[in-house]
Each structure stands twice: as structure tokens, then as C-alpha cells.
Scaffold this motif. Structure first.
Motif, PDB file in Angstrom:
ATOM      1  N   ALA A 416       0.827  -1.205   0.000  1.00 49.33           N
ATOM      2  CA  ALA A 416       0.000   0.000   0.000  1.00 49.33           C
ATOM      3  C   ALA A 416       0.857   1.249   0.000  1.00 49.33           C
ATOM      4  O   ALA A 416       0.495   2.279  -0.569  1.00 49.33           O
ATOM      5  N   GLU A 417       2.046   1.166   0.644  1.00 46.73           N
ATOM      6  CA  GLU A 417       2.919   2.338   0.714  1.00 46.73           C
ATOM      7  C   GLU A 417       3.568   2.650  -0.624  1.00 46.73           C
ATOM      8  O   GLU A 417       3.943   3.790  -0.889  1.00 46.73           O
ATOM      9  N   ASP A 418       3.741   1.624  -1.465  1.00 50.67           N
ATOM     10  CA  ASP A 418       4.438   1.817  -2.738  1.00 50.67           C
ATOM     11  C   ASP A 418       3.503   2.084  -3.907  1.00 50.67           C
ATOM     12  O   ASP A 418       3.962   2.472  -4.980  1.00 50.67           O
ATOM     13  N   ALA A 419       2.217   1.854  -3.726  1.00 52.79           N
ATOM     14  CA  ALA A 419       1.281   1.956  -4.834  1.00 52.79           C
ATOM     15  C   ALA A 419       1.190   3.399  -5.327  1.00 52.79           C
ATOM     16  O   ALA A 419       0.883   4.313  -4.563  1.00 52.79           O
ATOM     17  N   VAL A 420       1.462   3.608  -6.603  1.00 51.37           N
ATOM     18  CA  VAL A 420       1.394   4.941  -7.191  1.00 51.37           C
ATOM     19  C   VAL A 420      -0.064   5.298  -7.439  1.00 51.37           C
ATOM     20  O   VAL A 420      -0.795   4.553  -8.088  1.00 51.37           O
ATOM     21  N   THR A 421      -0.474   6.441  -6.928  1.00 55.55           N
ATOM     22  CA  THR A 421      -1.864   6.876  -7.093  1.00 55.55           C
ATOM     23  C   THR A 421      -2.005   8.069  -8.022  1.00 55.55           C
ATOM     24  O   THR A 421      -3.111   8.361  -8.477  1.00 55.55           O
ATOM     25  N   ARG A 422      -0.899   8.783  -8.296  1.00 55.91           N
ATOM     26  CA  ARG A 422      -0.980  10.006  -9.096  1.00 55.91           C
ATOM     27  C   ARG A 422       0.094  10.022 -10.173  1.00 55.91           C
ATOM     28  O   ARG A 422       1.202   9.533  -9.959  1.00 55.91           O
ATOM     29  N   ILE A 423      -0.254  10.590 -11.316  1.00 52.40           N
ATOM     30  CA  ILE A 423       0.695  10.830 -12.398  1.00 52.40           C
ATOM     31  C   ILE A 423       0.652  12.316 -12.729  1.00 52.40           C
ATOM     32  O   ILE A 423      -0.420  12.868 -13.040  1.00 52.40           O
ATOM     33  N   PRO A 444      -6.725   4.508 -15.868  1.00 53.06           N
ATOM     34  CA  PRO A 444      -7.980   4.928 -15.228  1.00 53.06           C
ATOM     35  C   PRO A 444      -7.968   4.811 -13.710  1.00 53.06           C
ATOM     36  O   PRO A 444      -8.797   5.430 -13.040  1.00 53.06           O
ATOM     37  N   ASP A 445      -7.022   4.038 -13.154  1.00 52.93           N
ATOM     38  CA  ASP A 445      -6.959   3.888 -11.696  1.00 52.93           C
ATOM     39  C   ASP A 445      -6.044   4.921 -11.045  1.00 52.93           C
ATOM     40  O   ASP A 445      -5.831   4.875  -9.830  1.00 52.93           O
ATOM     41  N   LYS A 446      -5.494   5.845 -11.827  1.00 54.02           N
ATOM     42  CA  LYS A 446      -4.610   6.884 -11.293  1.00 54.02           C
ATOM     43  C   LYS A 446      -5.253   8.265 -11.448  1.00 54.02           C
ATOM     44  O   LYS A 446      -6.049   8.487 -12.367  1.00 54.02           O
ATOM     45  N   GLU A 447      -4.879   9.176 -10.568  1.00 52.67           N
ATOM     46  CA  GLU A 447      -5.191  10.579 -10.782  1.00 52.67           C
ATOM     47  C   GLU A 447      -4.157  11.146 -11.754  1.00 52.67           C
ATOM     48  O   GLU A 447      -2.959  11.054 -11.498  1.00 52.67           O
ATOM     49  N   VAL A 448      -4.613  11.702 -12.844  1.00 56.76           N
ATOM     50  CA  VAL A 448      -3.712  12.238 -13.867  1.00 56.76           C
ATOM     51  C   VAL A 448      -3.843  13.758 -13.879  1.00 56.76           C
ATOM     52  O   VAL A 448      -4.944  14.299 -14.056  1.00 56.76           O
TER      53      VAL A 448
END
Length: 487
Positions: A416-423, A444-448
Motif C-alpha cells: 500500500a505504501e508503494d502503490a502509485v496513485t498520481r501521475i 484509469p486507476d490513477k489521478e492524472v
């Protein structure tokens, strides 16, 4: 009262810039110069080191005399992969050789015969085997291909540290230059690689100096230091890739309460689109290195995984081709709005030139990492520029998806700590709505987010030096963001 400022010399291959930032990190003064290349001792194009040195000293002297500003600090960011060689008296010898300089086959073969296979050394040094782009291999070449020159070399400084040397007269190295596709640094052992020590190159590099610490200036009256210290704090300089990441780490690297924030990837777009993940500790695999991945170091010694795509260059070439075919201006693409229905239609009716197999990256698709397959398409199949340009951007995004995915943790393997959530996307493509919408659809699973920050590389060099000159907190609004969502 004069405004307190920090001066940043930002040296690119084309533009040489000097900026003054105030304590809010707003640019209050700037100067840009371009000058022609010269040729090296082989008759091949290279940076004019003498003119570059004179430009820096002249520009710094100029800003120190501006009555409306008080220059309190000075730092540097420059392109990498380039070493400056100095003799025992600190005078330059040889040339600032171009990192695209052809590399002799016999030198390359001798090196790998002596020190191991390219794939093994590449994994250990997190450096794809790039010949002259590996600055360590350029120094190795000089030792065996130009022995008379090598005997005159007492110091070898990467370009950012040479810029600093001109002001401080200190022979130093820093992690951002040593640790970026140089093949000098052992990422597993956190020191110079054994081959570097074996060749004695570690003794030429100078001591490692922290990029967030200051030195005194011995400001220059001519081309040599006059020995009079000035009240000016000077940094050791940074490699531009590491510097460009700093504003994002400063703004989004931790939450407001000081806890670690959610990891992100930055896609820095220009001639190359470089995807950077500063939140992974996983070593590179031989396969990733084959696909042009590498790791570099931040000034704090953190590993950054990066992958590059020749997308900006490809965009320049294909928009010229489209302009010629449809009889419009080269920059006509700026008038083309994102058309989601057209994208859907193209996805349903256009046969992909390079299909992606489930769980695999076929060799044909990997070839697209150099740009896109659009150059093989027949433009007569498109009714108008808008349709052709949307298809080009679809083809380009196929390569971008693969390139960016290379720096993301594999599905199911990240904590969970390494999962990238934003680009975040900065540079030219951040202003292209078709690119940004397609990127949001690709992930689609990231904030862009499209990001806008003035002179990110120079700003990063200033921020790395913040504690040395600026008593105010880092402003929270350095970067302007616009979010794109999948449609």
C-alpha cells in the motif's frame, strides 16, 4: 532595500540561462544566451567550454552588481553525461566531449572483456550500456584511446560541478551526477563500482559533497579566482533530471502533517518523455535495462526509476508530415480539440499496427518506445487532419503507456505504501488536451494531472539549497495543477 535572491545557472545543450529567484521562488530576473558548438580534437561537434566558462563568470559578475537585488546564494543545474577534465593547476584540458560521440568498438570490447558482460554491469550500475552517454566509459576511452591526454588529467568533474568549481575552486562530485547512467556508481553497494576503483578513476572525481550544503565563493575578477571570499553561499550543482523532480517532491512528497504522502510518477515531457518514479526501491532487472530503463539518484541519495520515450521528437516529425500532407501550418495541431467520439471510432475501426499480447511486451511493440508506429500509416486513409492527428496521438500513447508502466510496480506486487496513485505531467505535452485525455484513459486507476511550473530544473536547484539562504517556508503554490479523468 534590495530584494534578497538566489541565482541559478541552468545550462542546457541549447540554452544557457541565469535566473534570479526571490524568497517566494518567483523569477524576478533572467538572461538567456545561445552559442554555436565548436569541434573537438577528432573534428566532431562539442560544447564550446571556453565560451561557456566565460559566459558563466560574466553573468554572475553582472547579477552581483545589480543594485535592486542582493544575491545571497548561487547554484547550478546542467545537462549530464559530460565530464570536464582539468590538469594539476586546475586548467581545462581536452574537450567537453559530446555524449553522442561515436564510441570505438575495440575500446568497448576491451572494457567488457575486462570487467564483465554489459547486462551484468548495467544491472549493478543501473545504467543501460550507452557508450559515450555513460560518462565513465568516456573517461575509460580517453585513458586507452588518448593516453597523452589522460596523463595530463588530474581531475574529472561532471559539468554541474565544473560550473561550481569556477566560483569556489573546489574539486567535488555529487550524487546526482555520479548516479545518473554514468556506469560509475554501484547501486547495490552504494559506492563507486569496483571497475572505477581498479582504473583509479575514483581519485580523479573529487570528494562527494552534499547538494544541500554551501561553500564560500572566491568570486572571479577574470578567468581565475582572485582569492577574495565574498558573502555568497554556493552549491555544488545538480544534474538536470534530479533537479526537475525536486519541486514535485517538495510540493507532493509529504503531507501537511509531515507524514509520507501517496507516491506519484512524474512524466517530464520534451524531446524525450521521461517517466520518473522516486518511490521505488526495487533494483532494475536486465529486461528493464534492455527497454531503456535506468535509475538515478536524488541529491538525498534516493533511487529514482526512470524510463524514456522519444515522443517529443516523434511529435515534431509527424506534425511536419501531417502539415505537408494536409497543407496547413506546422503548429495546426494546437487548434485540434479532443474528440472522445472520434477516439472511440478510431479504436473500433483502425487495425493496430503493433498489438499487445496479454502479459507480454512483444519486440514489435518495444520498438515503438523509440516513438510511434504512425510513420508507417498511409495518410490518404484519413479524411482530414483532425482524424489523422487523433490517430497519431493514439499511436503515440501506445508507446507512452508501455514506457510509463515500466516504472510502475507490477500488478499485485506493490504494498500500500508503494502503490502509485498520481501521475503528473509537465512540459509540452501537459498543454496538449488530446495527450492528457488519452493518458487519463490509459491509467484509469490513477489521478492524472497536467502540471505547470516555471523553469522546473532551475527551481529544483534553488529548492535543494533552500535552507542555506531562505528563512521563509517553501511556498505551497509552486505548481499549478489541472486534473484529467478518463472519458
Amino acid at each position: 532595500m534590495p530584494t534578497p535572491v538566489i541565482a541559478i545557472a541552468d545550462v542546457g545543450k541549447t540554452n544557457k540561462k541565469l535566473f534570479l529567484f526571490d524568497r517566494q521562488y518567483q523569477i524576478v530576473w533572467e538572461r538567456t544566451e545561445q552559442f554555436s558548438e565548436t569541434v573537438d580534437d577528432d573534428g566532431e561537434a562539442c560544447e564550446d567550454l571556453q565560451r561557456l566558462s566565460q559566459w558563466l563568470l560574466s553573468a554572475v559578475r553582472e547579477v552581483l552588481t545589480l543594485p535592486e537585488y542582493e544575491v545571497q546564494a548561487l547554484n547550478f543545474s546542467t545537462y549530464g553525461a559530460s565530464l570536464v577534465y582539468l590538469d594539476a593547476e586546475g586548467r581545462t584540458v581536452g574537450n567537453l566531449y559530446n555524449y553522442l560521440k561515436p564510441y570505438p568498438d575495440w575500446i568497448r570490447q576491451q572494457f567488457y572483456d575486462r570487467y564483465g558482460a554489459p547486462d551484468v554491469l548495467s544491472v549493478q550500475t543501473a545504467s543501460p550500456a550507452l557508450n559515450s552517454l555513460n560518462s565513465g566509459l568516456m573517461l575509460y576511452r580517453i585513458k586507452y584511446d588518448k593516453p597523452r591526454l589522460f596523463r595530463r588529467i588530474w581531475y574529472a568533474l561532471h559539468l554541474p560541478q565544473y560550473m561550481s568549481y569556477l566560483i569556489t575552486r573546489q574539486m567535488l562530485s555529487d550524487l546526482t551526477s555520479i548516479g545518473c547512467h554514468t556506469m560509475l556508481w554501484d547501486f547495490e553497494k552504494h559506492r563507486y563500482h569496483d571497475w572505477v576503483v581498479s582504473e583509479g578513476f575514483d581519485k580523479l572525481m573529487g570528494s562527494l559533497f552534499p547538494a544541500d550544503k554551501a561553500m564560500k565563493a572566491f568570486m572571479v575578477g577574470g578567468d581565475t579566482a582572485d582569492g577574495q571570499p565574498r558573502d555568497l553561499r554556493v552549491g555544488v550543482g545538480l544534474h538536470d533530471s534530479s533537479a526537475a523532480l525536486i519541486p514535485y517532491l517538495a510540493s507532493f512528497g509529504e503531507s501537511s502533517d509531515g507524514a509520507a504522502a501517496s507516491p506519484f510518477v512524474l512524466i517530464s515531457t520534451g524531446t524525450w518523455c521521461i517517466s520518473m518514479n522516486p518511490f521505488t526501491s526495487q533494483p532494475l532487472t536486465a529486461e528493464e535495462l534492455q527497454y531503456d530503463c535506468l535509475c538515478f539518484l536524488t541529491y538525498k541519495g534516493q533511487r529514482v526509476k526512470a524510463a524514456r520515450l522519444f515522443a517529443g521528437f516523434e511529435h515534431e516529425q509527424q506534425t511536419k508530415r501531417l502539415a505537408d500532407h494536409f497543407g496547413v501550418a506546422v503548429d495546426y495541431y494546437k487548434q485540434v480539440r479532443y474528440n472522445a467520439s472520434l477516439i472511440q471510432q478510431l479504436q473500433q475501426t483502425t487495425v493496430p499496427l503493433q498489438p499487445v499480447e496479454e502479459g507480454l511486451i512483444p519486440a514489435a511493440v518495444l520498438a515503438s518506445l523509440a516513438g510511434s508506429p504512425f510513420g508507417d500509416r498511409d495518410l490518404t486513409q484519413f479524411d482530414d487532419y483532425e482524424t489523422a492527428y487523433h490517430q497519431f496521438m493514439l499511436d503515440l500513447m501506445g508507446g507512452q503507456l508501455i514506457s510509463t508502466a515500466l516504472v510502475l510496480p507490477p500488478e499485485g506486487s506493490a504494498s500500500a505504501e508503494d502503490a502509485v496513485t498520481r501521475i503528473f505531467v509537465d512540459g509540452g505535452f501537459s498543454k496538449n488536451p488530446i495527450y492528457m485525455n488519452l493518458l487519463a484513459a490509459a491509467f484509469p486507476d490513477k489521478e492524472v494531472w497536467a502540471a505547470s511550473v516555471a523553469q522546473a530544473t532551475a527551481l529544483g536547484a534553488a529548492l535543494s539549497f533552500h535552507d542555506q539562504w531562505n528563512p521563509l517556508p517553501v511556498p505551497p503554490n509552486l505548481i499549478t495543477l489541472t486534473r484529467y479523468t478518463a472519458s
